[in-house]
Design a protein around this motif. Structure first.
Motif, PDB file in Angstrom:
ATOM      1  N   TYR A   8      49.763  10.483  62.099  1.00  0.00           N
ATOM      2  CA  TYR A   8      50.975  11.242  62.464  1.00  0.00           C
ATOM      3  C   TYR A   8      51.246  12.397  61.489  1.00  0.00           C
ATOM      4  N   SER A   9      51.273  12.103  60.196  1.00  0.00           N
ATOM      5  CA  SER A   9      51.657  13.144  59.235  1.00  0.00           C
ATOM      6  C   SER A   9      50.539  14.163  59.011  1.00  0.00           C
ATOM      7  N   ILE A  10      49.283  13.714  59.063  1.00  0.00           N
ATOM      8  CA  ILE A  10      48.171  14.652  58.873  1.00  0.00           C
ATOM      9  C   ILE A  10      48.087  15.613  60.057  1.00  0.00           C
ATOM     10  N   ILE A  11      48.337  15.119  61.245  1.00  0.00           N
ATOM     11  CA  ILE A  11      48.356  15.992  62.426  1.00  0.00           C
ATOM     12  C   ILE A  11      49.493  16.998  62.306  1.00  0.00           C
ATOM     13  N   SER A  12      50.621  16.560  61.741  1.00  0.00           N
ATOM     14  CA  SER A  12      51.741  17.472  61.511  1.00  0.00           C
ATOM     15  C   SER A  12      51.344  18.588  60.550  1.00  0.00           C
ATOM     16  N   VAL A  13      50.596  18.246  59.499  1.00  0.00           N
ATOM     17  CA  VAL A  13      50.104  19.256  58.549  1.00  0.00           C
ATOM     18  C   VAL A  13      49.215  20.261  59.269  1.00  0.00           C
ATOM     19  N   LEU A  14      48.286  19.764  60.068  1.00  0.00           N
ATOM     20  CA  LEU A  14      47.328  20.638  60.744  1.00  0.00           C
ATOM     21  C   LEU A  14      48.010  21.533  61.779  1.00  0.00           C
ATOM     22  N   CYS A  15      49.059  21.034  62.421  1.00  0.00           N
ATOM     23  CA  CYS A  15      49.744  21.820  63.450  1.00  0.00           C
ATOM     24  C   CYS A  15      50.682  22.863  62.864  1.00  0.00           C
ATOM     25  N   ASN A  16      51.251  22.583  61.692  1.00  0.00           N
ATOM     26  CA  ASN A  16      52.275  23.469  61.116  1.00  0.00           C
ATOM     27  C   ASN A  16      51.739  24.433  60.062  1.00  0.00           C
ATOM     28  N   CYS A  17      50.792  23.976  59.256  1.00  0.00           N
ATOM     29  CA  CYS A  17      50.282  24.810  58.148  1.00  0.00           C
ATOM     30  C   CYS A  17      49.059  25.588  58.623  1.00  0.00           C
ATOM     31  N   LYS A  18      49.304  26.674  59.315  1.00  0.00           N
ATOM     32  CA  LYS A  18      48.230  27.423  59.958  1.00  0.00           C
ATOM     33  C   LYS A  18      47.407  28.265  58.989  1.00  0.00           C
ATOM     34  N   GLU A  19      47.889  28.398  57.733  1.00  0.00           N
ATOM     35  CA  GLU A  19      47.144  29.189  56.757  1.00  0.00           C
ATOM     36  C   GLU A  19      46.340  28.315  55.797  1.00  0.00           C
ATOM     37  N   LEU A  20      46.205  27.052  56.123  1.00  0.00           N
ATOM     38  CA  LEU A  20      45.537  26.100  55.243  1.00  0.00           C
ATOM     39  C   LEU A  20      44.077  26.481  55.009  1.00  0.00           C
ATOM     40  N   GLU A  21      43.694  26.476  53.721  1.00  0.00           N
ATOM     41  CA  GLU A  21      42.307  26.755  53.332  1.00  0.00           C
ATOM     42  C   GLU A  21      41.638  25.517  52.755  1.00  0.00           C
TER      43      GLU A  21
ATOM     44  N   ARG B 229      31.781  25.795  67.546  1.00  0.00           N
ATOM     45  CA  ARG B 229      32.752  26.796  67.089  1.00  0.00           C
ATOM     46  C   ARG B 229      32.157  27.717  66.033  1.00  0.00           C
ATOM     47  N   GLU B 230      30.955  27.403  65.569  1.00  0.00           N
ATOM     48  CA  GLU B 230      30.296  28.164  64.502  1.00  0.00           C
ATOM     49  C   GLU B 230      31.172  28.207  63.246  1.00  0.00           C
ATOM     50  N   HIS B 231      31.808  27.077  62.979  1.00  0.00           N
ATOM     51  CA  HIS B 231      32.660  26.979  61.787  1.00  0.00           C
ATOM     52  C   HIS B 231      31.901  26.233  60.693  1.00  0.00           C
ATOM     53  N   SER B 232      31.895  26.819  59.506  1.00  0.00           N
ATOM     54  CA  SER B 232      31.191  26.212  58.385  1.00  0.00           C
ATOM     55  C   SER B 232      32.113  26.127  57.176  1.00  0.00           C
ATOM     56  N   PHE B 233      32.137  24.958  56.539  1.00  0.00           N
ATOM     57  CA  PHE B 233      32.909  24.779  55.313  1.00  0.00           C
ATOM     58  C   PHE B 233      32.096  25.259  54.114  1.00  0.00           C
ATOM     59  N   TYR B 234      32.790  25.439  52.983  1.00  0.00           N
ATOM     60  CA  TYR B 234      32.117  25.707  51.710  1.00  0.00           C
ATOM     61  C   TYR B 234      31.902  24.399  50.937  1.00  0.00           C
TER      62      TYR B 234
ATOM     63  N   LEU C 275      40.982  21.219  66.973  1.00  0.00           N
ATOM     64  CA  LEU C 275      41.955  21.958  67.780  1.00  0.00           C
ATOM     65  C   LEU C 275      42.705  23.004  66.957  1.00  0.00           C
ATOM     66  N   ASN C 276      42.928  22.716  65.684  1.00  0.00           N
ATOM     67  CA  ASN C 276      43.726  23.617  64.844  1.00  0.00           C
ATOM     68  C   ASN C 276      42.893  24.343  63.793  1.00  0.00           C
ATOM     69  N   LEU C 277      41.604  24.373  63.993  1.00  0.00           N
ATOM     70  CA  LEU C 277      40.714  24.964  62.997  1.00  0.00           C
ATOM     71  C   LEU C 277      40.898  26.479  62.899  1.00  0.00           C
ATOM     72  N   GLN C 278      41.164  26.931  61.673  1.00  0.00           N
ATOM     73  CA  GLN C 278      41.286  28.362  61.403  1.00  0.00           C
ATOM     74  C   GLN C 278      40.056  28.839  60.617  1.00  0.00           C
ATOM     75  N   PRO C 279      39.646  30.085  60.772  1.00  0.00           N
ATOM     76  CA  PRO C 279      38.458  30.586  60.062  1.00  0.00           C
ATOM     77  C   PRO C 279      38.556  30.457  58.542  1.00  0.00           C
ATOM     78  N   SER C 280      39.781  30.503  58.004  1.00  0.00           N
ATOM     79  CA  SER C 280      39.954  30.444  56.539  1.00  0.00           C
ATOM     80  C   SER C 280      39.882  29.025  55.981  1.00  0.00           C
ATOM     81  N   PHE C 281      39.859  28.016  56.844  1.00  0.00           N
ATOM     82  CA  PHE C 281      39.839  26.612  56.407  1.00  0.00           C
ATOM     83  C   PHE C 281      38.403  26.254  55.988  1.00  0.00           C
ATOM     84  N   LYS C 282      38.161  26.216  54.664  1.00  0.00           N
ATOM     85  CA  LYS C 282      36.792  26.090  54.175  1.00  0.00           C
ATOM     86  C   LYS C 282      36.546  24.877  53.264  1.00  0.00           C
TER      87      LYS C 282
END
Length: 460
Positions: A230-243, A295-300, A263-270
């Motif tokens: 519940y709370s982690i999903i809340s973080v992912l839905c609300n904190c859209k600038e998360l890196e 999605r061609e998303h890669s973490f660091y 679903l909430n993956l942003q390009p800056s989330f590495k």
């Protein structure tokens, strides 16, 4: 000839100079390039050297090593223009903090590290009511701190971006609630880095409040022991600038979190850490890895240590071309073919941690050596991997001279030779940006076995 009177004038004119033929302003500039420890040694040279070395201008960034005489007026005068103070793991007192923060230093101080000290809520009151320029506050391991509400009183001129409260064990949901519900709107907009790892009393309610109030967060580290989906999903839905998101105990999290990550993956989330994710299923990881590839998303940096359902079947879909650091410690289902998938799917990988992966033999690396590119690989950690023979480690080290390989016992091999234990060996010519700001401690080294290497590619 020069008269006695003229000699006296000359001596008087130069007597206050550290170097007789250099103006003090030039000497001061030279001193500014020296570290604090070096400047303190220069105090022993002469009175002139000591006077210059104690010039407040040179103490803008200060590390406290010894608290003897710390509360003297002369010390406080020296620190009147201080911008970064590191008093980590010292016997600093609430009384000194109060004296410093009611002095003129309160207007200049931007970075304050009081981690692992005995300070109490009293010091936080001094900080909250006096600091007008604070940007970074480090309070790791301050076990006497139980109330951070006074930080809500920080001046609106403060640009507080970083708050580290890790292992402050008294902090709970009520602490978070009292801070975030009364804090000024400036902090809600400027705070982008929050570390509450080891604050095991914070539950879903506290994390959800953080997620809904601190929507500008880019960096969040939490403990996770009392946390559910519940709370982690809340973080992912609300904190859209998360890196960066790091969770130290993910036992209660399920595949729903992996789905929400996609679903909430942003390009800056590495940077992602989901340690001890024992409830994530084998199928959940396969879907997660497949979706990342689509999605061609890669973490660091990626830490999935002790996620026991990571196996050969889902690592087949693992494709992370930008990944630099990967931790799969104690993922028991990993076999030799998994190692092949990782190396082929991560062409820029530099460090792979595989402690306790007991089915790894490393033999497959030699069967397909011509197909593999290990040129970017710097560290392979095979600690507690009981099937890997020492002869193979030596052979692999000779094939790739720059590669550091950690064996079953934690000994490090390079170029086929032992070079020390993992806690003692550092990567050659590597220097990292450390957490605490300020010139004195901004750069340093991390040994090849240090878990903090997860953060190495994150710009602080």
């Amino acid at each position: 000839m020069t008269s006695a009177a003229e000699n006296t004038v000359v001596k008087t004119y130069y007597s206050d100079r550290a170097f007789p033929l250099l103006p003090n302003e030039v000497t001061l500039l030279i001193f500014s390039y020296l570290t604090q420890q070096t400047r303190l040694k220069l105090c022993r040279v002469s009175k002139a050297f000591k006077a210059l070395a104690y010039t407040p201008l040179l103490w803008n960034e200060t590390i406290i090593y010894n608290t003897n005489g710390l509360e003297l007026d002369s010390t406080l005068k020296r620190l009147k223009n201080i911008q970064a103070l590191d008093a980590r793991a010292t016997k600093i007192t609430d009384e000194f903090a109060k004296k410093l923060l009611v002095s003129s230093a309160r207007h200049a101080l931007k970075i304050l590290d009081l981690s692992v000290t005995g300070i109490t809520n009293i010091s936080l009151m001094s900080i909250g009511f006096n600091c007008t320029s604070l940007e970074k506050l480090f309070l790791e391991g301050c076990k006497e701190i139980s109330n951070i509400t006074s930080l809500a009183n920080l001046s609106s001129t403060c640009n507080l971006t970083t708050l580290v409260l890790s292992h402050c064990e008294s902090i709970d949901d009520d602490t978070i609630f009292s801070f975030l519900t009364v804090t000024n709107t400036t902090i809600l907009k400027t705070l982008i880095k929050l570390d509450i790892d080891g604050c095991y009393k914070i539950t879903d309610d506290g994390i959800n409040l953080i997620a809904t109030r601190l929507i500008k967060l880019k960096y969040l580290v939490i403990d996770g022991q009392e946390i559910s989906d519940y709370s982690i999903i809340s973080v992912l839905c609300n904190c859209k600038e998360l890196e960066l998101l790091a969770i130290s105990f993910s036992e209660s999290l399920t595949d729903m979190v992996l789905e929400e990550l996609i679903l909430n993956l942003q390009p800056s989330f590495k940077f992602l850490k989901l340690r001890k994710g024992t409830s994530f299923s084998e199928e959940g990881f396969r879907n997660f890895f497949e979706a990342l590839k689509r999605r061609e998303h890669s973490f660091y940096s990626l830490d999935l240590s002790e996620c026991t359902n990571i196996t050969n079947s889902n690592l087949f879909y693992f494709h992370q071309p930008q990944l630099r650091w990967l931790n799969l410690d104690w993922c028991w289902g990993i076999k030799d073919s998994s190692l092949m998938y990782l190396i082929m799917g991560c062409p820029n990988i530099q460090e792979i941690m595989m402690t306790g992966c007991n089915y790894i033999t490393c033999e497959s690396l030699f069967y397909k050596i011509e197909q593999l590119d290990l040129s970017s690989l710097v560290t392979l950690n095979f600690c507690s991997c009981k099937l890997i023979e020492p002869e193979l480690i030596i052979k692999l080290g000779k094939l790739y001279p720059k590669l550091y390989i950690i064996d079953y016992y934690g000994e490090v091999y390079k170029q086929g030779k032992k070079v020390g234990f993992k806690d003692e060996v550092y990567v050659e010519d590597e220097i990292c940006e450390l957490e605490v700001g300020g010139r004195e401690k901004r750069w340093g080294k991390l040994n090849v076995g240090d878990f903090k290497r997860f953060y190495r590619f994150y710009s602080v």
